[in-house]
Design a protein around this motif. Structure first.
Motif, PDB file in Angstrom:
ATOM      1  N   LEU A 156       0.820  -1.210   0.000  1.00  0.00           N
ATOM      2  CA  LEU A 156       0.000   0.000   0.000  1.00  0.00           C
ATOM      3  C   LEU A 156       0.856   1.263   0.000  1.00  0.00           C
ATOM      4  O   LEU A 156       0.532   2.227  -0.702  1.00  0.00           O
ATOM      5  N   LYS A 172      -9.241   1.065   2.370  1.00  0.00           N
ATOM      6  CA  LYS A 172      -9.761   0.332   3.536  1.00  0.00           C
ATOM      7  C   LYS A 172     -10.437  -0.963   3.104  1.00  0.00           C
ATOM      8  O   LYS A 172     -10.249  -2.018   3.716  1.00  0.00           O
ATOM      9  N   SER A 188      -7.550  -3.545   1.247  1.00  0.00           N
ATOM     10  CA  SER A 188      -6.222  -3.730   1.826  1.00  0.00           C
ATOM     11  C   SER A 188      -6.287  -4.665   3.024  1.00  0.00           C
ATOM     12  O   SER A 188      -7.307  -4.759   3.688  1.00  0.00           O
ATOM     13  N   SER A 189      -5.179  -5.319   3.261  1.00  0.00           N
ATOM     14  CA  SER A 189      -5.044  -6.167   4.440  1.00  0.00           C
ATOM     15  C   SER A 189      -3.587  -6.106   4.893  1.00  0.00           C
ATOM     16  O   SER A 189      -2.711  -5.675   4.149  1.00  0.00           O
ATOM     17  N   THR A 190      -3.360  -6.548   6.110  1.00  0.00           N
ATOM     18  CA  THR A 190      -2.008  -6.543   6.643  1.00  0.00           C
ATOM     19  C   THR A 190      -1.423  -7.943   6.542  1.00  0.00           C
ATOM     20  O   THR A 190      -2.047  -8.914   6.977  1.00  0.00           O
ATOM     21  N   GLN A 191      -0.231  -8.043   5.937  1.00  0.00           N
ATOM     22  CA  GLN A 191       0.466  -9.327   5.845  1.00  0.00           C
ATOM     23  C   GLN A 191       0.917  -9.731   7.239  1.00  0.00           C
ATOM     24  O   GLN A 191       1.547  -8.942   7.946  1.00  0.00           O
ATOM     25  N   SER A 203       3.853  -7.598   8.545  1.00  0.00           N
ATOM     26  CA  SER A 203       3.029  -6.477   9.029  1.00  0.00           C
ATOM     27  C   SER A 203       2.921  -5.351   8.007  1.00  0.00           C
ATOM     28  O   SER A 203       2.641  -4.215   8.358  1.00  0.00           O
ATOM     29  N   THR A 204       3.152  -5.678   6.743  1.00  0.00           N
ATOM     30  CA  THR A 204       3.042  -4.703   5.661  1.00  0.00           C
ATOM     31  C   THR A 204       1.601  -4.665   5.168  1.00  0.00           C
ATOM     32  O   THR A 204       0.982  -5.705   4.962  1.00  0.00           O
ATOM     33  N   LYS A 205       1.067  -3.444   4.966  1.00  0.00           N
ATOM     34  CA  LYS A 205      -0.275  -3.321   4.390  1.00  0.00           C
ATOM     35  C   LYS A 205      -0.177  -3.558   2.893  1.00  0.00           C
ATOM     36  O   LYS A 205       0.673  -2.989   2.208  1.00  0.00           O
TER      37      LYS A 205
END
Length: 160
Positions: free
Chosen positions: A110, A134, A137-140, A144-146
Protein backbone atom coordinates in the motif's frame (compact mmCIF):
# COMPACT_ATOMS: atom_id res chain seq x y z
CA UNK A 1 -34.35 16.28 -23.55
CA UNK A 2 -32.02 18.48 -25.54
CA UNK A 3 -31.71 16.77 -28.93
CA UNK A 4 -28.30 18.37 -29.50
CA UNK A 5 -26.92 16.00 -26.88
CA UNK A 6 -25.01 13.22 -28.54
CA UNK A 7 -25.95 9.89 -27.03
CA UNK A 8 -22.86 7.72 -27.34
CA UNK A 9 -23.75 4.38 -25.75
CA UNK A 10 -21.40 2.19 -27.79
CA UNK A 11 -18.87 2.26 -24.92
CA UNK A 12 -21.38 0.71 -22.50
CA UNK A 13 -22.16 -2.99 -22.27
CA UNK A 14 -25.72 -4.11 -21.55
CA UNK A 15 -24.63 -5.16 -18.05
CA UNK A 16 -23.09 -1.71 -17.48
CA UNK A 17 -26.32 -0.01 -18.64
CA UNK A 18 -28.30 -2.18 -16.21
CA UNK A 19 -25.96 -1.16 -13.36
CA UNK A 20 -26.31 2.49 -14.36
CA UNK A 21 -30.12 2.14 -14.41
CA UNK A 22 -29.95 0.83 -10.83
CA UNK A 23 -27.69 3.74 -9.83
CA UNK A 24 -30.02 6.23 -11.54
CA UNK A 25 -33.03 4.83 -9.69
CA UNK A 26 -31.13 5.01 -6.40
CA UNK A 27 -30.25 8.67 -6.96
CA UNK A 28 -33.77 9.52 -8.21
CA UNK A 29 -35.18 9.54 -4.69
CA UNK A 30 -38.70 10.59 -5.61
CA UNK A 31 -38.94 8.14 -8.52
CA UNK A 32 -40.10 10.72 -11.06
CA UNK A 33 -37.59 9.67 -13.73
CA UNK A 34 -35.48 12.82 -13.32
CA UNK A 35 -32.41 13.34 -11.14
CA UNK A 36 -33.18 16.74 -9.66
CA UNK A 37 -31.22 19.14 -7.47
CA UNK A 38 -33.12 17.79 -4.48
CA UNK A 39 -32.27 14.19 -5.41
CA UNK A 40 -28.57 15.09 -5.67
CA UNK A 41 -28.63 17.02 -2.39
CA UNK A 42 -30.18 14.05 -0.60
CA UNK A 43 -27.76 11.56 -2.18
CA UNK A 44 -24.69 13.68 -1.35
CA UNK A 45 -26.00 14.29 2.17
CA UNK A 46 -26.49 10.56 2.75
CA UNK A 47 -22.83 10.07 1.80
CA UNK A 48 -21.74 12.75 4.25
CA UNK A 49 -20.53 15.00 1.44
CA UNK A 50 -20.93 18.73 1.26
CA UNK A 51 -23.60 19.46 -1.29
CA UNK A 52 -22.89 22.98 -2.38
CA UNK A 53 -25.14 24.51 -4.98
CA UNK A 54 -22.10 25.01 -7.23
CA UNK A 55 -21.21 21.29 -7.25
CA UNK A 56 -24.81 20.30 -7.96
CA UNK A 57 -25.13 22.84 -10.78
CA UNK A 58 -21.89 21.48 -12.25
CA UNK A 59 -23.20 17.90 -12.08
CA UNK A 60 -26.49 18.82 -13.71
CA UNK A 61 -24.90 21.20 -16.21
CA UNK A 62 -22.80 18.55 -18.00
CA UNK A 63 -23.71 17.94 -21.65
CA UNK A 64 -26.25 20.77 -21.72
CA UNK A 65 -28.71 19.14 -19.33
CA UNK A 66 -31.44 21.31 -17.94
CA UNK A 67 -30.54 22.82 -14.57
CA UNK A 68 -33.86 21.37 -13.38
CA UNK A 69 -32.69 17.80 -13.72
CA UNK A 70 -31.34 14.94 -15.78
CA UNK A 71 -33.29 12.14 -17.45
CA UNK A 72 -31.99 8.59 -17.72
CA UNK A 73 -30.86 8.98 -21.38
CA UNK A 74 -28.98 12.15 -20.41
CA UNK A 75 -27.46 10.30 -17.43
CA UNK A 76 -26.36 7.47 -19.76
CA UNK A 77 -24.80 9.98 -22.13
CA UNK A 78 -22.84 11.63 -19.32
CA UNK A 79 -21.72 8.27 -17.93
CA UNK A 80 -20.72 7.07 -21.40
CA UNK A 81 -18.53 10.15 -21.82
CA UNK A 82 -17.07 9.73 -18.34
CA UNK A 83 -16.24 6.07 -18.94
CA UNK A 84 -13.82 7.19 -21.64
CA UNK A 85 -11.97 9.25 -19.01
CA UNK A 86 -11.11 6.21 -16.89
CA UNK A 87 -8.24 3.85 -17.68
CA UNK A 88 -9.03 0.51 -19.24
CA UNK A 89 -8.86 -2.59 -17.04
CA UNK A 90 -5.75 -3.81 -18.88
CA UNK A 91 -4.00 -0.50 -18.12
CA UNK A 92 -4.86 -0.81 -14.43
CA UNK A 93 -3.61 -4.41 -14.39
CA UNK A 94 -0.31 -3.38 -15.97
CA UNK A 95 0.18 -0.54 -13.49
CA UNK A 96 -0.51 -2.85 -10.54
CA UNK A 97 1.83 -5.51 -11.99
CA UNK A 98 4.57 -2.90 -12.27
CA UNK A 99 4.22 -2.15 -8.56
CA UNK A 100 3.63 -5.73 -7.38
CA UNK A 101 6.44 -7.61 -5.67
CA UNK A 102 5.39 -10.84 -7.41
CA UNK A 103 4.55 -10.62 -11.11
CA UNK A 104 1.93 -13.36 -10.78
CA UNK A 105 -0.10 -11.19 -8.42
CA UNK A 106 -1.69 -7.76 -8.47
CA UNK A 107 -1.19 -7.32 -4.72
CA UNK A 108 0.83 -4.18 -4.10
CA UNK A 109 2.40 -2.79 -0.94
CA UNK A 110 0.00 0.00 0.00
CA UNK A 111 2.83 2.44 0.75
CA UNK A 112 4.21 1.91 -2.78
CA UNK A 113 0.78 2.50 -4.32
CA UNK A 114 0.29 5.68 -2.30
CA UNK A 115 3.72 6.98 -3.30
CA UNK A 116 3.01 6.21 -6.98
CA UNK A 117 -0.27 8.12 -6.76
CA UNK A 118 1.55 11.09 -5.22
CA UNK A 119 4.15 10.91 -8.00
CA UNK A 120 1.27 10.96 -10.50
CA UNK A 121 -0.02 14.23 -9.04
CA UNK A 122 -2.57 13.23 -6.40
CA UNK A 123 -2.04 15.55 -3.45
CA UNK A 124 -3.54 13.35 -0.73
CA UNK A 125 -4.27 9.82 -1.99
CA UNK A 126 -4.73 8.52 1.56
CA UNK A 127 -7.80 10.74 1.87
CA UNK A 128 -8.93 10.70 -1.76
CA UNK A 129 -8.89 6.88 -1.99
CA UNK A 130 -9.30 6.09 1.72
CA UNK A 131 -12.48 4.02 1.36
CA UNK A 132 -10.99 1.99 -1.50
CA UNK A 133 -7.79 1.38 0.47
CA UNK A 134 -9.76 0.33 3.54
CA UNK A 135 -11.95 -2.06 1.55
CA UNK A 136 -9.19 -3.64 -0.55
CA UNK A 137 -6.22 -3.73 1.83
CA UNK A 138 -5.04 -6.17 4.44
CA UNK A 139 -2.01 -6.54 6.64
CA UNK A 140 0.47 -9.33 5.85
CA UNK A 141 0.93 -11.40 8.97
CA UNK A 142 4.59 -12.22 8.33
CA UNK A 143 5.84 -8.70 7.64
CA UNK A 144 3.03 -6.48 9.03
CA UNK A 145 3.04 -4.70 5.66
CA UNK A 146 -0.27 -3.32 4.39
CA UNK A 147 -1.08 -4.79 0.98
CA UNK A 148 -3.54 -3.41 -1.59
CA UNK A 149 -5.43 -6.39 -3.06
CA UNK A 150 -5.46 -5.38 -6.73
CA UNK A 151 -7.10 -8.63 -7.88
CA UNK A 152 -10.10 -8.06 -5.60
CA UNK A 153 -10.33 -4.40 -6.59
CA UNK A 154 -10.33 -5.16 -10.33
CA UNK A 155 -12.89 -7.95 -9.89
CA UNK A 156 -15.22 -5.42 -8.27
CA UNK A 157 -14.98 -2.76 -10.96
CA UNK A 158 -14.88 -5.15 -13.93
CA UNK A 159 -17.90 -5.59 -16.20
CA UNK A 160 -17.24 -9.33 -16.47
Amino acid sequence: MDHSISLNFNQLSQDHITKLKDAFQMIDGDGDGIISKTDLQEMLGSMGKLNSAEVIEQMLGRKGNSADGMSFPEFLSVMSDLSGEFPEEDELKQCLKNLAEEQSSLNVPLDDLIQSLKDAGFSNPEEQFGKIFKTFSSTQKTTSTKIFKGDSFLATISDD
